[in-house]
Design a protein around this motif. Structure first.
Motif, PDB file in Angstrom:
ATOM      1  N   GLU A 147      19.364  33.244  16.411  1.00 41.82           N
ATOM      2  CA  GLU A 147      20.223  34.049  17.281  1.00 41.82           C
ATOM      3  C   GLU A 147      20.791  33.196  18.414  1.00 41.82           C
ATOM      4  O   GLU A 147      21.978  33.295  18.737  1.00 41.82           O
ATOM      5  CB  GLU A 147      19.446  35.240  17.827  1.00 41.82           C
ATOM      6  N   ALA A 148      19.966  32.345  18.987  1.00 44.41           N
ATOM      7  CA  ALA A 148      20.428  31.475  20.068  1.00 44.41           C
ATOM      8  C   ALA A 148      21.504  30.503  19.579  1.00 44.41           C
ATOM      9  O   ALA A 148      22.447  30.191  20.313  1.00 44.41           O
ATOM     10  CB  ALA A 148      19.252  30.712  20.671  1.00 44.41           C
ATOM     11  N   LEU A 149      21.372  30.033  18.345  1.00 41.39           N
ATOM     12  CA  LEU A 149      22.359  29.122  17.764  1.00 41.39           C
ATOM     13  C   LEU A 149      23.544  29.869  17.153  1.00 41.39           C
ATOM     14  O   LEU A 149      24.520  29.240  16.737  1.00 41.39           O
ATOM     15  CB  LEU A 149      21.709  28.249  16.682  1.00 41.39           C
ATOM     16  N   ASN A 150      23.425  31.190  17.053  1.00 40.38           N
ATOM     17  CA  ASN A 150      24.420  32.016  16.371  1.00 40.38           C
ATOM     18  C   ASN A 150      24.661  31.498  14.949  1.00 40.38           C
ATOM     19  O   ASN A 150      25.797  31.353  14.490  1.00 40.38           O
ATOM     20  CB  ASN A 150      25.737  32.097  17.156  1.00 40.38           C
ATOM     21  N   HIS A 151      23.563  31.189  14.285  1.00 39.95           N
ATOM     22  CA  HIS A 151      23.617  30.668  12.919  1.00 39.95           C
ATOM     23  C   HIS A 151      22.423  31.256  12.175  1.00 39.95           C
ATOM     24  O   HIS A 151      21.280  30.909  12.466  1.00 39.95           O
ATOM     25  CB  HIS A 151      23.563  29.145  12.920  1.00 39.95           C
ATOM     26  N   HIS A 152      22.677  32.131  11.240  1.00 43.47           N
ATOM     27  CA  HIS A 152      21.615  32.936  10.652  1.00 43.47           C
ATOM     28  C   HIS A 152      21.353  32.541   9.203  1.00 43.47           C
ATOM     29  O   HIS A 152      22.297  32.390   8.422  1.00 43.47           O
ATOM     30  CB  HIS A 152      21.985  34.419  10.748  1.00 43.47           C
ATOM     31  N   PRO A 153      20.082  32.392   8.842  1.00 44.33           N
ATOM     32  CA  PRO A 153      19.739  31.978   7.481  1.00 44.33           C
ATOM     33  C   PRO A 153      19.819  33.137   6.489  1.00 44.33           C
ATOM     34  O   PRO A 153      19.723  34.303   6.864  1.00 44.33           O
ATOM     35  CB  PRO A 153      18.283  31.511   7.615  1.00 44.33           C
ATOM     36  N   TRP A 154      19.973  32.775   5.229  1.00 40.53           N
ATOM     37  CA  TRP A 154      19.678  33.714   4.147  1.00 40.53           C
ATOM     38  C   TRP A 154      18.210  33.436   3.870  1.00 40.53           C
ATOM     39  O   TRP A 154      17.802  32.279   3.714  1.00 40.53           O
ATOM     40  CB  TRP A 154      20.508  33.416   2.895  1.00 40.53           C
ATOM     41  N   TRP A 155      17.402  34.496   3.864  1.00 40.81           N
ATOM     42  CA  TRP A 155      15.991  34.282   3.568  1.00 40.81           C
ATOM     43  C   TRP A 155      15.390  35.496   2.914  1.00 40.81           C
ATOM     44  O   TRP A 155      15.959  36.587   2.953  1.00 40.81           O
ATOM     45  CB  TRP A 155      15.213  33.870   4.796  1.00 40.81           C
ATOM     46  N   SER A 156      14.250  35.265   2.290  1.00 40.97           N
ATOM     47  CA  SER A 156      13.495  36.365   1.696  1.00 40.97           C
ATOM     48  C   SER A 156      12.017  36.101   1.929  1.00 40.97           C
ATOM     49  O   SER A 156      11.597  34.971   2.168  1.00 40.97           O
ATOM     50  CB  SER A 156      13.795  36.499   0.199  1.00 40.97           C
ATOM     51  N   ASN A 157      11.264  37.181   1.861  1.00 34.64           N
ATOM     52  CA  ASN A 157       9.824  37.100   2.088  1.00 34.64           C
ATOM     53  C   ASN A 157       9.106  37.985   1.082  1.00 34.64           C
ATOM     54  O   ASN A 157       9.503  39.124   0.869  1.00 34.64           O
ATOM     55  CB  ASN A 157       9.502  37.557   3.510  1.00 34.64           C
ATOM     56  N   VAL A 158       8.080  37.432   0.476  1.00 36.81           N
ATOM     57  CA  VAL A 158       7.148  38.201  -0.339  1.00 36.81           C
ATOM     58  C   VAL A 158       5.751  37.750   0.068  1.00 36.81           C
ATOM     59  O   VAL A 158       5.406  36.576  -0.082  1.00 36.81           O
ATOM     60  CB  VAL A 158       7.363  37.973  -1.856  1.00 36.81           C
ATOM     61  N   TYR A 159       5.001  38.676   0.629  1.00 34.89           N
ATOM     62  CA  TYR A 159       3.654  38.447   1.144  1.00 34.89           C
ATOM     63  C   TYR A 159       3.610  37.199   2.027  1.00 34.89           C
ATOM     64  O   TYR A 159       4.086  37.228   3.150  1.00 34.89           O
ATOM     65  CB  TYR A 159       2.611  38.421   0.030  1.00 34.89           C
ATOM     66  N   ASN A 160       3.045  36.086   1.559  1.00 39.19           N
ATOM     67  CA  ASN A 160       2.890  34.908   2.419  1.00 39.19           C
ATOM     68  C   ASN A 160       3.908  33.809   2.108  1.00 39.19           C
ATOM     69  O   ASN A 160       3.753  32.684   2.543  1.00 39.19           O
ATOM     70  CB  ASN A 160       1.471  34.344   2.300  1.00 39.19           C
ATOM     71  N   LYS A 161       4.955  34.129   1.384  1.00 36.17           N
ATOM     72  CA  LYS A 161       5.990  33.158   1.011  1.00 36.17           C
ATOM     73  C   LYS A 161       7.304  33.517   1.690  1.00 36.17           C
ATOM     74  O   LYS A 161       7.714  34.677   1.717  1.00 36.17           O
ATOM     75  CB  LYS A 161       6.222  33.155  -0.500  1.00 36.17           C
ATOM     76  N   VAL A 162       7.978  32.497   2.229  1.00 39.46           N
ATOM     77  CA  VAL A 162       9.298  32.667   2.821  1.00 39.46           C
ATOM     78  C   VAL A 162      10.215  31.635   2.171  1.00 39.46           C
ATOM     79  O   VAL A 162       9.899  30.450   2.141  1.00 39.46           O
ATOM     80  CB  VAL A 162       9.276  32.467   4.356  1.00 39.46           C
ATOM     81  N   HIS A 163      11.329  32.104   1.645  1.00 45.71           N
ATOM     82  CA  HIS A 163      12.335  31.239   1.028  1.00 45.71           C
ATOM     83  C   HIS A 163      13.582  31.284   1.912  1.00 45.71           C
ATOM     84  O   HIS A 163      14.031  32.375   2.287  1.00 45.71           O
ATOM     85  CB  HIS A 163      12.661  31.717  -0.383  1.00 45.71           C
ATOM     86  N   ILE A 164      14.126  30.111   2.222  1.00 46.50           N
ATOM     87  CA  ILE A 164      15.251  30.021   3.153  1.00 46.50           C
ATOM     88  C   ILE A 164      16.369  29.191   2.526  1.00 46.50           C
ATOM     89  O   ILE A 164      16.104  28.167   1.889  1.00 46.50           O
ATOM     90  CB  ILE A 164      14.824  29.349   4.472  1.00 46.50           C
ATOM     91  N   GLU A 165      17.602  29.638   2.768  1.00 44.81           N
ATOM     92  CA  GLU A 165      18.787  28.869   2.409  1.00 44.81           C
ATOM     93  C   GLU A 165      19.709  28.826   3.622  1.00 44.81           C
ATOM     94  O   GLU A 165      19.921  29.844   4.281  1.00 44.81           O
ATOM     95  CB  GLU A 165      19.531  29.505   1.228  1.00 44.81           C
ATOM     96  N   LEU A 166      20.234  27.640   3.895  1.00 44.70           N
ATOM     97  CA  LEU A 166      21.165  27.454   5.009  1.00 44.70           C
ATOM     98  C   LEU A 166      22.481  26.889   4.488  1.00 44.70           C
ATOM     99  O   LEU A 166      22.491  25.935   3.707  1.00 44.70           O
ATOM    100  CB  LEU A 166      20.593  26.478   6.041  1.00 44.70           C
ATOM    101  N   THR A 167      23.561  27.478   4.917  1.00 47.25           N
ATOM    102  CA  THR A 167      24.906  26.997   4.644  1.00 47.25           C
ATOM    103  C   THR A 167      25.815  27.573   5.724  1.00 47.25           C
ATOM    104  O   THR A 167      25.455  28.565   6.357  1.00 47.25           O
ATOM    105  CB  THR A 167      25.381  27.394   3.224  1.00 47.25           C
ATOM    106  N   THR A 168      26.949  26.934   5.952  1.00 48.07           N
ATOM    107  CA  THR A 168      27.858  27.417   6.982  1.00 48.07           C
ATOM    108  C   THR A 168      29.053  28.089   6.322  1.00 48.07           C
ATOM    109  O   THR A 168      29.879  27.423   5.694  1.00 48.07           O
ATOM    110  CB  THR A 168      28.312  26.262   7.899  1.00 48.07           C
TER     111      THR A 168
END
Length: 80
Positions: A33-54
């Motif tokens: 939020e501070a960078l005004n740049h938000h990831p695409w991400w998903s969460n299942v239990y203890n796993k977090v998957h992240i993708e970043l692109t502009t």
């Protein structure tokens, strides 16, 4: 930690449990939020998957993605 493929920075992270994964996501959300740049991400239990692109740069990896990726890595490392 990060892999670059398909014009995205990607990573998959594991945590002790769901609670720690959610704490991580809350911390990253504040930085994003501070960078005004938000990831695409998903969460299942203890796993977090992240993708970043502009999106504004035609869905390519930019310096902004690398800056957010570095901040995410620092948050993750601090929790290990």
């Amino acid at each position: 930690m990060w892999q670059q493929e398909d014009n995205k920075l990607k990573c998959s992270l594991s945590f002790r449990d769901f609670r720690q994964a959610m704490d991580f996501m809350q911390r990253v959300a504040r930085v994003a939020e501070a960078l005004n740049h938000h990831p695409w991400w998903s969460n299942v239990y203890n796993k977090v998957h992240i993708e970043l692109t502009t999106h504004d740069a035609g869905n390519k990896v930019t310096e902004l993605d690398h800056r957010l990726a570095a901040r995410i890595k620092a948050i993750y490392d601090s929790m290990q």
